[in-house]
Motif scaffolding. Structure first.
Motif, PDB file in Angstrom:
ATOM      1  N   THR A 148     158.004  26.530  74.252  1.00 58.31           N
ATOM      2  CA  THR A 148     157.278  25.544  75.057  1.00 58.31           C
ATOM      3  C   THR A 148     156.697  26.160  76.331  1.00 58.31           C
ATOM      4  O   THR A 148     155.923  25.517  77.023  1.00 58.31           O
ATOM      5  N   SER A 149     157.059  27.422  76.632  1.00 58.32           N
ATOM      6  CA  SER A 149     156.538  28.067  77.826  1.00 58.32           C
ATOM      7  C   SER A 149     155.036  28.291  77.731  1.00 58.32           C
ATOM      8  O   SER A 149     154.369  28.498  78.748  1.00 58.32           O
ATOM      9  N   GLU A 170     152.967  26.085  76.722  1.00 59.63           N
ATOM     10  CA  GLU A 170     152.284  24.823  76.974  1.00 59.63           C
ATOM     11  C   GLU A 170     152.074  24.620  78.466  1.00 59.63           C
ATOM     12  O   GLU A 170     152.863  25.061  79.290  1.00 59.63           O
ATOM     13  N   GLY A 171     151.004  23.949  78.805  1.00 59.93           N
ATOM     14  CA  GLY A 171     150.718  23.697  80.206  1.00 59.93           C
ATOM     15  C   GLY A 171     150.047  24.875  80.872  1.00 59.93           C
ATOM     16  O   GLY A 171     149.612  25.829  80.232  1.00 59.93           O
ATOM     17  N   SER A 172     149.983  24.840  82.182  1.00 64.38           N
ATOM     18  CA  SER A 172     149.219  25.824  82.943  1.00 64.38           C
ATOM     19  C   SER A 172     150.022  27.051  83.346  1.00 64.38           C
ATOM     20  O   SER A 172     149.449  28.001  83.881  1.00 64.38           O
ATOM     21  N   GLN A 173     151.344  27.066  83.094  1.00 66.29           N
ATOM     22  CA  GLN A 173     152.125  28.205  83.563  1.00 66.29           C
ATOM     23  C   GLN A 173     151.771  29.495  82.835  1.00 66.29           C
ATOM     24  O   GLN A 173     152.026  30.587  83.341  1.00 66.29           O
ATOM     25  N   GLU A 208     147.063  32.031  74.929  1.00 66.48           N
ATOM     26  CA  GLU A 208     148.231  31.456  74.277  1.00 66.48           C
ATOM     27  C   GLU A 208     148.396  31.921  72.828  1.00 66.48           C
ATOM     28  O   GLU A 208     149.494  32.263  72.392  1.00 66.48           O
ATOM     29  N   ASN A 242     145.118  20.718  80.421  1.00 66.68           N
ATOM     30  CA  ASN A 242     145.942  20.787  79.218  1.00 66.68           C
ATOM     31  C   ASN A 242     147.298  20.138  79.460  1.00 66.68           C
ATOM     32  O   ASN A 242     148.033  20.526  80.346  1.00 66.68           O
ATOM     33  N   THR A 243     147.608  19.142  78.659  1.00 65.92           N
ATOM     34  CA  THR A 243     148.884  18.431  78.839  1.00 65.92           C
ATOM     35  C   THR A 243     149.912  18.810  77.786  1.00 65.92           C
ATOM     36  O   THR A 243     150.985  18.242  77.724  1.00 65.92           O
ATOM     37  N   GLY A 244     149.533  19.800  76.932  1.00 67.34           N
ATOM     38  CA  GLY A 244     150.481  20.243  75.919  1.00 67.34           C
ATOM     39  C   GLY A 244     150.514  19.379  74.683  1.00 67.34           C
ATOM     40  O   GLY A 244     151.375  19.536  73.840  1.00 67.34           O
ATOM     41  N   GLN A 245     149.556  18.429  74.536  1.00 65.55           N
ATOM     42  CA  GLN A 245     149.555  17.524  73.398  1.00 65.55           C
ATOM     43  C   GLN A 245     148.623  17.982  72.280  1.00 65.55           C
ATOM     44  O   GLN A 245     148.394  17.275  71.329  1.00 65.55           O
ATOM     45  N   GLU A 303     141.596  25.449  86.745  1.00 64.21           N
ATOM     46  CA  GLU A 303     141.581  24.655  85.514  1.00 64.21           C
ATOM     47  C   GLU A 303     140.191  24.074  85.258  1.00 64.21           C
ATOM     48  O   GLU A 303     139.746  23.987  84.109  1.00 64.21           O
TER      49      GLU A 303
END
Length: 615
Positions: free
Chosen positions: A166-167, A169-172, A229, A375-378, A501
């Motif tokens: 899950t790392s 996902e998102g902006s990290q 990613e 990006n919300t990871g969905q 972003e």
């Protein structure tokens, strides 16, 4: 998360190894510690390396490192045993005076000690791992006793327990990669870099120190949706160089002719003529290893081809075809385009995308300022049928870094032969050694990061990448939004518009619209805004052919028109003039003269300098 340690088996987490690389005054760069051991069964202090990772010490401890107190390196390693995905390396380098050490080993004979602490990971979490690694590296050096390795073992366990799938996902995943800084530095040229990579050209980034190099290169790649990613898993499929005698043996072995595909090597007859003496691993300024090797060695990669038998359309090249030209290199068998079922799918896709009303955006309407959400990871990802990458509903990421097109954020001098390896069809690579920059014939473009200069050697390629009016509007739109509020230290970079972003979202809109435009039946006018010759060349690339071989119904909802189409205006003339001045030698000289004259006017009250004759 349970972690297997040491020799108990491979780790279940994303981090494979923690490695310390040091510079020995006689042996050069070498691995001094690894946890778990790089080779199962060896001790933690073993210097042995897997054959696939023989360049690891030179990547972790970069060339010319002695010139800097500290540095950071991102690098890619090929998978072990030819299986699996790219291994992502993050290295933090530091040096310390030998007299400051509490415990000084007998082999420390120089005034300074140079070491790098390195993480080898299965996940491309460059900035996130760098942030953690920098803290530990600082603490490791503060011990002033390099035999204290407990902190490194704790780092391994901590990273594997805190990081997971899950790392990504998102902006990290983009931590430390700032498109905003990139646009501020390269300005309108950012889009040229973007298109250059779309064409799968041989692109070399050049600057020192390494942290500036890898930061700029990876930030450019972050503009491609999903690339960081999921798009780099096949980006480091190369074979380390063997001995010269083995290379000669490989040249004599000829694989069957039916395994060959076309490769652009216009001067292949000259590629084995030159040898050069190279200085390798000169990190301390007083130790060097000199070898004489052919710079243009041709290697057979018949054992390297890892494509599955079921995927008959995609084959990496085994050797060049003398009759081929620069633009003819293809890894997708042209017969796939004649397949009736694929033709039907393309026709259906065209009908779907053509259903979007052509008059939905009149030519005189204002530019599209669509604001995609962060990006919300969905996003739902599915394995690509041909690319093998995890793709979203639009077919992102594009299969650019696959089948012999490499991404090497940092290249060691020992990897120089990869630039002329005929099994490699292209690359986006970074280098700090001037030898790479001097060998201009081995690349299509050299990106001088410090000067924000893109040197494109081929005049035809320069013409191909010359931005259209709509492209200039798009680039100017980015630059204007990024430069707003820069004078306010409290607002700088905090808003959505003009932020990192936001910039990535604008490039996502651009590439989605470009892909949708290529599916239109009557699309000459639409494609002209993107550059007709550019689109024609792009359609012949591997990444576009792979993308076009699948259906992407979601693109039916995408407007294929250029986000900044419209009638030509006076402001466009100013943009064109500004771009021409910035990219021509005469323009740069004129700009320097203007700056000098302006400074003289401010200081003396009159024009003193080259422009005084024009008064």
């Amino acid at each position: 998360m349970e972690i297997r340690r040491g020799g108990d088996g491979p780790p279940r987490g994303p981090v494979l190894h923690i490695v310390v690389v040091g510079f020995h005054h006689k042996k050069g760069c070498q691995v001094e510690f690894s946890y778990p051991p790089l080779i199962p069964g060896d001790g933690h202090d073993s210097h042995s390396l897997p054959e696939e990772w023989k360049y690891l010490p030179f990547l972790a401890l970069p060339d010319g490192a002695h010139n800097y107190q500290e540095d950071t390196v991102f690098f890619h390693l090929p998978p072990r045993n030819g299986n699996g995905a790219t291994i992502y390396g993050i290295s933090c380098y530091r040096q310390i005076e030998a007299k400051a050490l509490k415990v000084r080993q007998a082999d420390i004979t120089r005034e300074t000690v140079q070491k790098s602490v390195c993480v080898l990971s299965k996940l491309p979490l460059y900035g996130l791992l760098q942030a953690k690694l920098q803290l530990i590296t600082h603490a490791y050096f503060e011990e002033k006793d390099f035999s204290q390795i407990s902190i490194l073992k704790e780092l391994y366990e901590h990273m594997n327990s805190s990081l997971g799938g899950t790392s990504l996902e998102g902006s990290q995943v983009y931590l430390g990669l700032s498109p905003r800084d990139l646009v501020l530095h390269f300005r309108h040229k950012v889009l040229i870099l973007f298109k250059l990579i779309l064409l799968e050209k041989k692109v070399l980034f050049y600057i020192s120190p390494v942290n500036k190099l890898v930061g700029a290169l990876m930030t450019v790649l972050s503009l491609f949706p999903g690339m960081i990613e999921h798009g780099l898993s096949d980006s480091s499929q190369y074979r380390p160089r063997k001995s010269m005698s083995e290379d000669a043996g490989l040249q004599e072995s000829n694989p069957p002719a039916d395994e060959f595909v076309s490769l652009p090597v216009s001067d292949i007859s000259n590629t084995n003529l030159g040898t050069v003496k190279k200085i390798l691993g000169n990190h301390g300024g007083d130790a060097a290893i000199k070898t004489e090797e052919p710079l243009f060695q041709v290697e057979d990669d018949s054992s390297e081809q890892e494509a599955s038998d079921s995927n008959q359309y995609l084959k990496p090249p085994s050797r060049p075809s003398p009759e081929s030209s620069e633009s003819d290199w293809e890894t997708l068998d042209p017969s796939v385009l004649e397949d009736s079922s694929l033709k039907e799918r393309e026709q259906v896709g065209s009908e779907q995308t053509n259903s979007f009303p052509k008059d939905s955006l009149p030519s005189d309407s204002p530019p599209i300022t669509f604001q995609p959400q962060a990006n919300t990871g969905q996003v739902v990802l599915i394995p690509g049928l041909i690319s093998g990458l995890e793709e979203d509903q639009y077919g992102m990421p594009l299969a650019i870094f696959t089948k012999g097109y490499l991404c090497l954020p940092y290249m060691a001098l020992q990897q120089h032969h990869l630039l002329s390896d005929v099994t490699i069809r292209g690359f986006v690579a970074g280098a700090t050694n001037i030898l790479f920059r001097q060998q201009k014939h081995l690349s299509d473009a050299i990106v001088e990061v410090e000067e924000a200069l893109i040197q494109i050697h081929d005049p035809e390629l320069r013409k191909l990448l010359n931005p259209t009016t709509a492209d200039l509007r798009f680039a100017d739109y980015l630059v204007r939004h990024v430069t707003e509020n820069r004078d306010d230290v409290f607002l700088d970079g905090t808003g959505w518009e003009g932020g990192d972003e936001w910039i990535r979202a604008q490039f996502a809109v651009y590439i989605h619209a470009l892909l949708a435009a290529t599916l239109q039946l009557d699309n000459e006018k639409i494609l002209s805004d993107y550059g007709t010759t550019f689109v024609t060349a792009w359609k012949n690339t591997h990444n576009y052919r792979v993308w076009n071989s699948n259906k992407h119904p979601a693109l039916a909802k995408i407007n294929p028109n250029h986000p900044f189409q419209g009638q030509y205006s006076v402001s466009d003339m100013k943009l064109r003039f500004s771009h021409s001045v910035q990219n021509s030698e005469r323009g740069k000289k004129l700009g320097n003269v203007m700056v000098t004259t302006s400074r003289n006017v401010v200081q003396t009250g009159k024009a003193v300098g080259p422009l005084q004759n024009f008064a």
